[in-house]
Design a protein around this motif. Structure first.
Motif, PDB file in Angstrom:
ATOM      1  N   LYS A   1       0.959  -1.170  -0.039  1.00  0.00           N
ATOM      2  CA  LYS A   1      -0.130   0.077   0.275  1.00  0.00           C
ATOM      3  C   LYS A   1       0.664   1.305   0.053  1.00  0.00           C
ATOM      4  O   LYS A   1       0.567   2.127  -0.886  1.00  0.00           O
ATOM      5  CB  LYS A   1      -0.922  -0.013   1.215  1.00  0.00           C
ATOM      6  CG  LYS A   1      -1.886   1.107   1.285  1.00  0.00           C
ATOM      7  CD  LYS A   1      -2.922   0.892   2.529  1.00  0.00           C
ATOM      8  CE  LYS A   1      -3.109   1.992   3.462  1.00  0.00           C
ATOM      9  NZ  LYS A   1      -3.801   1.645   4.498  1.00  0.00           N
ATOM     10  N   ASP A   2       1.775   1.263   0.834  1.00  0.00           N
ATOM     11  CA  ASP A   2       2.671   2.461   0.891  1.00  0.00           C
ATOM     12  C   ASP A   2       3.457   2.479  -0.449  1.00  0.00           C
ATOM     13  O   ASP A   2       4.012   3.563  -0.724  1.00  0.00           O
ATOM     14  CB  ASP A   2       3.651   2.466   2.216  1.00  0.00           C
ATOM     15  CG  ASP A   2       2.928   2.798   3.432  1.00  0.00           C
ATOM     16  OD1 ASP A   2       1.583   3.235   3.255  1.00  0.00           O
ATOM     17  OD2 ASP A   2       3.204   2.408   4.421  1.00  0.00           O
ATOM     18  N   ILE A   3       4.121   1.317  -1.108  1.00  0.00           N
ATOM     19  CA  ILE A   3       4.738   1.609  -2.125  1.00  0.00           C
ATOM     20  C   ILE A   3       3.888   2.302  -3.135  1.00  0.00           C
ATOM     21  O   ILE A   3       4.481   3.057  -3.867  1.00  0.00           O
ATOM     22  CB  ILE A   3       5.201   0.108  -2.611  1.00  0.00           C
ATOM     23  CG1 ILE A   3       6.103  -0.298  -1.869  1.00  0.00           C
ATOM     24  CG2 ILE A   3       5.645   0.210  -4.276  1.00  0.00           C
ATOM     25  CD1 ILE A   3       6.384  -2.261  -2.173  1.00  0.00           C
ATOM     26  N   GLU A   4       2.687   1.801  -3.263  1.00  0.00           N
ATOM     27  CA  GLU A   4       1.841   2.443  -4.427  1.00  0.00           C
ATOM     28  C   GLU A   4       1.630   4.094  -4.139  1.00  0.00           C
ATOM     29  O   GLU A   4       1.531   4.859  -4.925  1.00  0.00           O
ATOM     30  CB  GLU A   4       0.472   1.864  -4.490  1.00  0.00           C
ATOM     31  CG  GLU A   4       0.398   0.703  -5.392  1.00  0.00           C
ATOM     32  CD  GLU A   4      -1.013   0.511  -5.836  1.00  0.00           C
ATOM     33  OE1 GLU A   4      -1.213   1.226  -6.581  1.00  0.00           O
ATOM     34  OE2 GLU A   4      -1.591  -0.365  -5.472  1.00  0.00           O
ATOM     35  N   ARG A   5       1.583   4.553  -2.716  1.00  0.00           N
ATOM     36  CA  ARG A   5       1.332   5.778  -2.165  1.00  0.00           C
ATOM     37  C   ARG A   5       2.645   6.606  -2.579  1.00  0.00           C
ATOM     38  O   ARG A   5       2.609   7.978  -3.083  1.00  0.00           O
ATOM     39  CB  ARG A   5       1.096   5.903  -0.769  1.00  0.00           C
ATOM     40  CG  ARG A   5      -0.007   5.436  -0.403  1.00  0.00           C
ATOM     41  CD  ARG A   5      -0.362   5.847   1.014  1.00  0.00           C
ATOM     42  NE  ARG A   5      -1.574   5.256   1.597  1.00  0.00           N
ATOM     43  CZ  ARG A   5      -1.203   5.072   2.929  1.00  0.00           C
ATOM     44  NH1 ARG A   5      -0.489   5.193   3.791  1.00  0.00           N
ATOM     45  NH2 ARG A   5      -2.400   4.304   3.364  1.00  0.00           N
ATOM     46  N   THR A   6       3.717   6.073  -2.517  1.00  0.00           N
ATOM     47  CA  THR A   6       5.044   6.863  -2.505  1.00  0.00           C
ATOM     48  C   THR A   6       5.786   6.874  -3.990  1.00  0.00           C
ATOM     49  O   THR A   6       6.582   7.567  -4.281  1.00  0.00           O
ATOM     50  CB  THR A   6       6.049   6.304  -1.344  1.00  0.00           C
ATOM     51  OG1 THR A   6       6.298   5.112  -1.707  1.00  0.00           O
ATOM     52  CG2 THR A   6       5.300   6.577   0.004  1.00  0.00           C
ATOM     53  N   GLN A   7       5.715   5.689  -4.815  1.00  0.00           N
ATOM     54  CA  GLN A   7       6.424   5.478  -5.979  1.00  0.00           C
ATOM     55  C   GLN A   7       6.486   6.666  -6.714  1.00  0.00           C
ATOM     56  O   GLN A   7       7.447   7.040  -7.295  1.00  0.00           O
ATOM     57  CB  GLN A   7       6.031   4.095  -6.552  1.00  0.00           C
ATOM     58  CG  GLN A   7       4.555   4.123  -7.188  1.00  0.00           C
ATOM     59  CD  GLN A   7       4.183   2.725  -7.600  1.00  0.00           C
ATOM     60  OE1 GLN A   7       5.132   1.900  -7.973  1.00  0.00           O
ATOM     61  NE2 GLN A   7       2.867   2.745  -8.154  1.00  0.00           N
ATOM     62  N   GLN A   8       5.054   7.449  -7.131  1.00  0.00           N
ATOM     63  CA  GLN A   8       5.075   8.131  -8.227  1.00  0.00           C
ATOM     64  C   GLN A   8       5.933   9.544  -7.364  1.00  0.00           C
ATOM     65  O   GLN A   8       6.650  10.301  -8.279  1.00  0.00           O
ATOM     66  CB  GLN A   8       3.794   8.801  -8.212  1.00  0.00           C
ATOM     67  CG  GLN A   8       3.593   9.556  -9.544  1.00  0.00           C
ATOM     68  CD  GLN A   8       2.241   9.822 -10.015  1.00  0.00           C
ATOM     69  OE1 GLN A   8       1.286   9.404  -9.411  1.00  0.00           O
ATOM     70  NE2 GLN A   8       1.977  10.489 -10.990  1.00  0.00           N
ATOM     71  N   SER A   9       6.100   9.824  -6.318  1.00  0.00           N
ATOM     72  CA  SER A   9       6.461  11.103  -5.627  1.00  0.00           C
ATOM     73  C   SER A   9       8.170  10.704  -5.928  1.00  0.00           C
ATOM     74  O   SER A   9       9.057  11.572  -6.057  1.00  0.00           O
ATOM     75  CB  SER A   9       6.201  11.185  -4.296  1.00  0.00           C
ATOM     76  OG  SER A   9       4.899  11.702  -4.204  1.00  0.00           O
ATOM     77  N   ILE A  10       8.652   9.388  -5.574  1.00  0.00           N
ATOM     78  CA  ILE A  10       9.880   9.136  -5.581  1.00  0.00           C
ATOM     79  C   ILE A  10      10.377   9.186  -7.122  1.00  0.00           C
ATOM     80  O   ILE A  10      11.514   9.610  -7.431  1.00  0.00           O
ATOM     81  CB  ILE A  10      10.161   7.799  -4.869  1.00  0.00           C
ATOM     82  CG1 ILE A  10       9.855   7.748  -3.434  1.00  0.00           C
ATOM     83  CG2 ILE A  10      11.542   7.368  -5.164  1.00  0.00           C
ATOM     84  CD1 ILE A  10       9.942   6.541  -2.748  1.00  0.00           C
ATOM     85  N   LEU A  11       9.575   8.840  -8.080  1.00  0.00           N
ATOM     86  CA  LEU A  11       9.974   8.867  -9.319  1.00  0.00           C
ATOM     87  C   LEU A  11      10.153  10.537  -9.693  1.00  0.00           C
ATOM     88  O   LEU A  11      11.247  10.671 -10.450  1.00  0.00           O
ATOM     89  CB  LEU A  11       9.001   8.259 -10.367  1.00  0.00           C
ATOM     90  CG  LEU A  11       8.931   6.574 -10.290  1.00  0.00           C
ATOM     91  CD1 LEU A  11       7.446   6.393 -10.953  1.00  0.00           C
ATOM     92  CD2 LEU A  11       9.896   5.978 -10.906  1.00  0.00           C
ATOM     93  N   ALA A  12       9.399  11.232  -9.106  1.00  0.00           N
ATOM     94  CA  ALA A  12       9.413  12.915  -9.685  1.00  0.00           C
ATOM     95  C   ALA A  12      10.701  13.274  -9.072  1.00  0.00           C
ATOM     96  O   ALA A  12      11.201  14.196  -9.608  1.00  0.00           O
ATOM     97  CB  ALA A  12       8.351  13.457  -9.143  1.00  0.00           C
TER      98      ALA A  12
END
Length: 186
Positions: free
Chosen positions: A91-102
């Motif tokens: 769940k937290d991977i899904e929440r944070t992955q886009q921000s980490i990519l950015a």
């Protein structure tokens, strides 16, 4: 006439070979990319402990982010694997992955480094990874508006974060202080 027909056949074979070989190469690359993605996702599934529903969502998000960011689906799945190895929930991977990519894109840093810095900073401040998106945004804004870089932030947080946390100073305030110090050559 036979000679002309023979030359036409010969030219046809050359044209066919010059078209078929590149198409075969493209097909081989596509297959290799697909296999690499599937292999990476299998690792994510094994390490993350995600349920079937959570895994399907992770896989879908990797494909979606791979088609809408500068990163490939395989790179996104590798980020998911890195986060899973750090003990981050599906769940937290899904929440944070886009921000980490950015963040990685904005700072031109490696995805692994970005994930590691976000995760270690949150741990140092006693926060959970569900705050990863917010921290990634704070970091990206700070790096974009000051002389602070991913490397200097990471190095400084290794020393400052535990002390700042004990003193009740927030991540945002600490990051702002580091940005001011970086702007002043410290």
């Amino acid at each position: 006439f036979n000679r002309s027909f023979g030359e036409i056949q010969k030219a046809g074979r050359k044209m066919s070979a010059s078209i078929t070989a590149p198409l075969a190469g493209i097909g081989a690359m596509a297959t290799k990319t697909f296999v690499g993605f599937e292999h990476s996702m299998a690792k994510v599934k094994a390490v993350s402990g995600a349920t079937a529903k959570e895994f399907a969502s992770l896989e879908q998000s990797a494909k979606a982010l791979g088609s809408t960011t500068i990163f490939t689906a395989q790179e996104v799945s590798n980020l998911q694997l890195i986060l899973a190895k750090m003990g981050v929930s599906a769940k937290d991977i899904e929440r944070t992955q886009q921000s980490i990519l950015a963040l990685a894109q904005a700072t031109d840093s490696d995805l692994g480094q970005a994930a590691d810095v976000v995760s270690s900073t949150l741990r140092a401040f006693g926060q959970d990874m569900d705050q990863g998106s917010h921290l990634s945004d704070v970091m990206a804004a700070s790096f974009s508006n000051s002389a602070l870089s991913m490397d200097s932030f990471s190095n400084a947080m290794g020393y400052v974060a535990p002390v700042a946390n004990k003193a009740g100073v927030s991540i945002e305030e600490t990051t702002a202080m580091l940005a001011i110090l970086a702007n002043n050559g410290i």
